[in-house]
Design a protein around this motif. Sequence first.
Motif, PDB file in Angstrom:
ATOM      1  N   PHE A 108     -43.196 151.832  18.776  1.00  0.00           N
ATOM      2  CA  PHE A 108     -44.059 152.094  17.625  1.00  0.00           C
ATOM      3  C   PHE A 108     -44.894 150.853  17.363  1.00  0.00           C
ATOM      4  O   PHE A 108     -44.367 149.829  16.960  1.00  0.00           O
ATOM      5  N   LEU A 109     -46.190 150.970  17.602  1.00  0.00           N
ATOM      6  CA  LEU A 109     -47.061 149.807  17.422  1.00  0.00           C
ATOM      7  C   LEU A 109     -47.885 149.964  16.151  1.00  0.00           C
ATOM      8  O   LEU A 109     -48.167 151.066  15.699  1.00  0.00           O
ATOM      9  N   HIS A 110     -48.264 148.824  15.601  1.00  0.00           N
ATOM     10  CA  HIS A 110     -49.005 148.809  14.350  1.00  0.00           C
ATOM     11  C   HIS A 110     -50.052 147.712  14.435  1.00  0.00           C
ATOM     12  O   HIS A 110     -49.728 146.581  14.775  1.00  0.00           O
ATOM     13  N   CYS A 162     -49.993 159.838  14.382  1.00  0.00           N
ATOM     14  CA  CYS A 162     -50.738 158.985  15.313  1.00  0.00           C
ATOM     15  C   CYS A 162     -50.519 159.505  16.730  1.00  0.00           C
ATOM     16  O   CYS A 162     -49.560 160.213  17.002  1.00  0.00           O
ATOM     17  N   PRO A 163     -51.425 159.139  17.661  1.00  0.00           N
ATOM     18  CA  PRO A 163     -51.261 159.633  19.035  1.00  0.00           C
ATOM     19  C   PRO A 163     -50.145 158.911  19.790  1.00  0.00           C
ATOM     20  O   PRO A 163     -49.724 157.819  19.405  1.00  0.00           O
ATOM     21  N   THR A 164     -49.660 159.541  20.833  1.00  0.00           N
ATOM     22  CA  THR A 164     -48.641 158.946  21.696  1.00  0.00           C
ATOM     23  C   THR A 164     -49.215 158.806  23.098  1.00  0.00           C
ATOM     24  O   THR A 164     -49.700 159.780  23.671  1.00  0.00           O
ATOM     25  N   LEU A 165     -49.158 157.588  23.618  1.00  0.00           N
ATOM     26  CA  LEU A 165     -49.603 157.330  24.990  1.00  0.00           C
ATOM     27  C   LEU A 165     -48.372 157.305  25.874  1.00  0.00           C
ATOM     28  O   LEU A 165     -47.493 156.472  25.679  1.00  0.00           O
ATOM     29  N   TYR A 166     -48.317 158.208  26.852  1.00  0.00           N
ATOM     30  CA  TYR A 166     -47.212 158.151  27.809  1.00  0.00           C
ATOM     31  C   TYR A 166     -47.674 157.323  28.995  1.00  0.00           C
ATOM     32  O   TYR A 166     -48.692 157.639  29.607  1.00  0.00           O
ATOM     33  N   VAL A 167     -46.939 156.256  29.275  1.00  0.00           N
ATOM     34  CA  VAL A 167     -47.336 155.397  30.378  1.00  0.00           C
ATOM     35  C   VAL A 167     -46.227 155.358  31.413  1.00  0.00           C
ATOM     36  O   VAL A 167     -45.079 155.709  31.122  1.00  0.00           O
ATOM     37  N   LEU A 173     -44.949 145.100  16.518  1.00  0.00           N
ATOM     38  CA  LEU A 173     -44.083 146.135  17.072  1.00  0.00           C
ATOM     39  C   LEU A 173     -43.178 146.575  15.935  1.00  0.00           C
ATOM     40  O   LEU A 173     -42.366 145.800  15.451  1.00  0.00           O
ATOM     41  N   SER A 174     -43.367 147.809  15.510  1.00  0.00           N
ATOM     42  CA  SER A 174     -42.600 148.288  14.368  1.00  0.00           C
ATOM     43  C   SER A 174     -41.150 148.554  14.758  1.00  0.00           C
ATOM     44  O   SER A 174     -40.233 148.136  14.069  1.00  0.00           O
ATOM     45  N   ALA A 175     -40.981 149.260  15.868  1.00  0.00           N
ATOM     46  CA  ALA A 175     -39.623 149.592  16.305  1.00  0.00           C
ATOM     47  C   ALA A 175     -39.663 150.100  17.734  1.00  0.00           C
ATOM     48  O   ALA A 175     -40.728 150.419  18.266  1.00  0.00           O
ATOM     49  N   ASP A 200     -55.233 148.532  10.654  1.00  0.00           N
ATOM     50  CA  ASP A 200     -54.240 149.379  10.028  1.00  0.00           C
ATOM     51  C   ASP A 200     -54.122 150.745  10.688  1.00  0.00           C
ATOM     52  O   ASP A 200     -54.185 151.791  10.042  1.00  0.00           O
ATOM     53  N   THR A 201     -54.015 150.745  11.997  1.00  0.00           N
ATOM     54  CA  THR A 201     -53.757 151.984  12.717  1.00  0.00           C
ATOM     55  C   THR A 201     -52.416 151.857  13.423  1.00  0.00           C
ATOM     56  O   THR A 201     -51.909 150.755  13.620  1.00  0.00           O
ATOM     57  N   ARG A 202     -51.897 153.002  13.757  1.00  0.00           N
ATOM     58  CA  ARG A 202     -50.611 153.017  14.453  1.00  0.00           C
ATOM     59  C   ARG A 202     -50.743 153.755  15.767  1.00  0.00           C
ATOM     60  O   ARG A 202     -51.638 154.593  15.933  1.00  0.00           O
ATOM     61  N   LEU A 203     -49.860 153.416  16.680  1.00  0.00           N
ATOM     62  CA  LEU A 203     -49.899 154.021  18.009  1.00  0.00           C
ATOM     63  C   LEU A 203     -48.482 154.054  18.549  1.00  0.00           C
ATOM     64  O   LEU A 203     -47.689 153.154  18.283  1.00  0.00           O
ATOM     65  N   ARG A 204     -48.187 155.115  19.280  1.00  0.00           N
ATOM     66  CA  ARG A 204     -46.881 155.156  19.940  1.00  0.00           C
ATOM     67  C   ARG A 204     -47.104 155.084  21.439  1.00  0.00           C
ATOM     68  O   ARG A 204     -47.966 155.779  21.976  1.00  0.00           O
TER      69      ARG A 204
END
Lengths: 161, 421
Positions: free
Chosen positions: A78-80, A32-37, A58-60, A85-89
């Motif tokens: 780690f978002l879900h 999954c993609p990672t968003l740097y904020v 929030l998975s972890a 049913d998609t995940r995102l970091r």
Amino acid sequence: MLPDAAAQNPTAVELEKVVPGAIVDFKTAADCPTLYVSSHSIISVTKYLKDVAGFSRLSAITAVDWWPRQPRFEILYFLHSLKEDTRLRVAIRAKETDLIESVSRIWRGANWYEREVFDLFGVQFFNHPNLERIMLPVDWEGYPLRKDYPVHGHKYSYQDE
Amino acid sequence: MKEGTTHVESLDPQHELQVADPSGFELPQEATSTARRMTLNMGPQHPSTHGVLRVVLELDGETILNARPEIGYLHTGIEKEFEVKKYQQGITLTDRVDYLSNLGNNLCYALAVERLLQIEIPPFAQWMRVLLCELSRVSSHLIWLGTHALDLGAMSVYFYCFREREEIAKIFETFSGQRMMTSYIRIGGLALEPPRGWQKIVGNVIGSVGKGIEEYHNLLSSNPIFMDRTQGIGGLPVETMIELGVTGPMIRAAGIKMDARKDCPHSSYEKFDFEVPTRTANDVYARYEVRMEEMRQSLRIVKQALDGMPSGPWQADAPHVLLPEREKMKTEMESLIYHFKIVTEGFRVPEGSVYQVVESPRGELGYYVVSDGTAKPHRVFMRTPSFGNLQALGAMLEGVPIADSIAIMGSMDFVLGDVDR
């Protein structure tokens, strides 16, 4: 402002409209993609992602230490999304001295994960209900998962024998 | 840890006002005063915590006002240990995290590294992984059922469950030489070729365990004592459970159909026909029903895997990752070089990171592996299901009688190795 790589990702594009300038970097991975904020926008970003974009879980939360590179820490959320049913970091880059706002008022479950990151990496969170060590004894010195913390004993090592 | 008295002082004074009394009558005013409160340490050596969990209970008579789980007694620093071990050595550490579902942990770590390496696993190895993981799910649920029933006073179920579980442990021993710490699923395939005649052993066990599960169902499902102890307790609003990070059978017993085997299929799970059982009652009894049904579904998967097992190699074609056959190593120069390189230097994994999710018997198990291009991982983070589930314990115990806490804790099915890592 939006990084070129993020322009393809609909969540990132929508997020940029709501919280302009929050996304500083964007990376894709096999899963999954990672968003740097930016660290000061973490609350508004996670609030948007939870309430509007549907990442209800929030998975972890964890961190990665890139010492001696600076800023050394990468704090990952780690978002879900249960519906899609998609995940995102979501990631923040932080220095040792940085204070990160706790997301425990967005997700109650962030409480223990942030305590764990504090315990093992020494990352300080503010607005946290109970930021104290969780795995290690309260009088422990140092933060074991940092890269400059020795693997074989802090004060005593059998290699010295 | 300091003494319990300090926690009383740090308590939120509002707790005095939030006494929830399940029986519905008003507590007399003096009953909630701090003078009558008692702080009780449950654990770390309490049998019903199934490991070293300490719960600091704030009691008013028999009602729990506030419960605070204290963890970390089993913290071994496994995540730090990963960083000084080569990728292939890490497999043995994954066994020790959740010591009741070792194969699930092996699988998750292996899948994460394989994704970074971009190795294709042959179908036979994938199906064999599914078969073994489902057997380990049954074995884990059997241990849960036995100990949960024992906590609630049903002694005989405990012995029966361990009898069936031993059968499954014997299968693991035949495959890998170990009953528990199998390390059988390796990066790139399996550790060894499955033993001759494994179909027969697995087939026998499906029959005996399947019969056993129906027997326990008869013993417990309509047992009035068991139902009285388990129905209507341990629930939380579903949104709160999701927020707190609860996964697995607990969230499925609350009506959320969340299962990584269906949601993000891995290792050929999409080729199997099985149901994800859910219940809406959201209590300890519903969790029991979900786990019982899961065991039946797991045996269904094992049966399908047994009947439709594809033929082919049990390891991927990746000579730079997998050790060559012994015979080849002794006769071929190239194999000898690969062998030497893998043993001395390990294999390099391309830079990147991946979060791999599998469904462990306890819920969502995730391995986040970060590679910096060397032969050792830069960071391995384990999102263990027990850690997330245990976080909800404090909220679940608030306001319930102390006797129910045993049933609620049993229904969570946490493994302390999985919590503390």
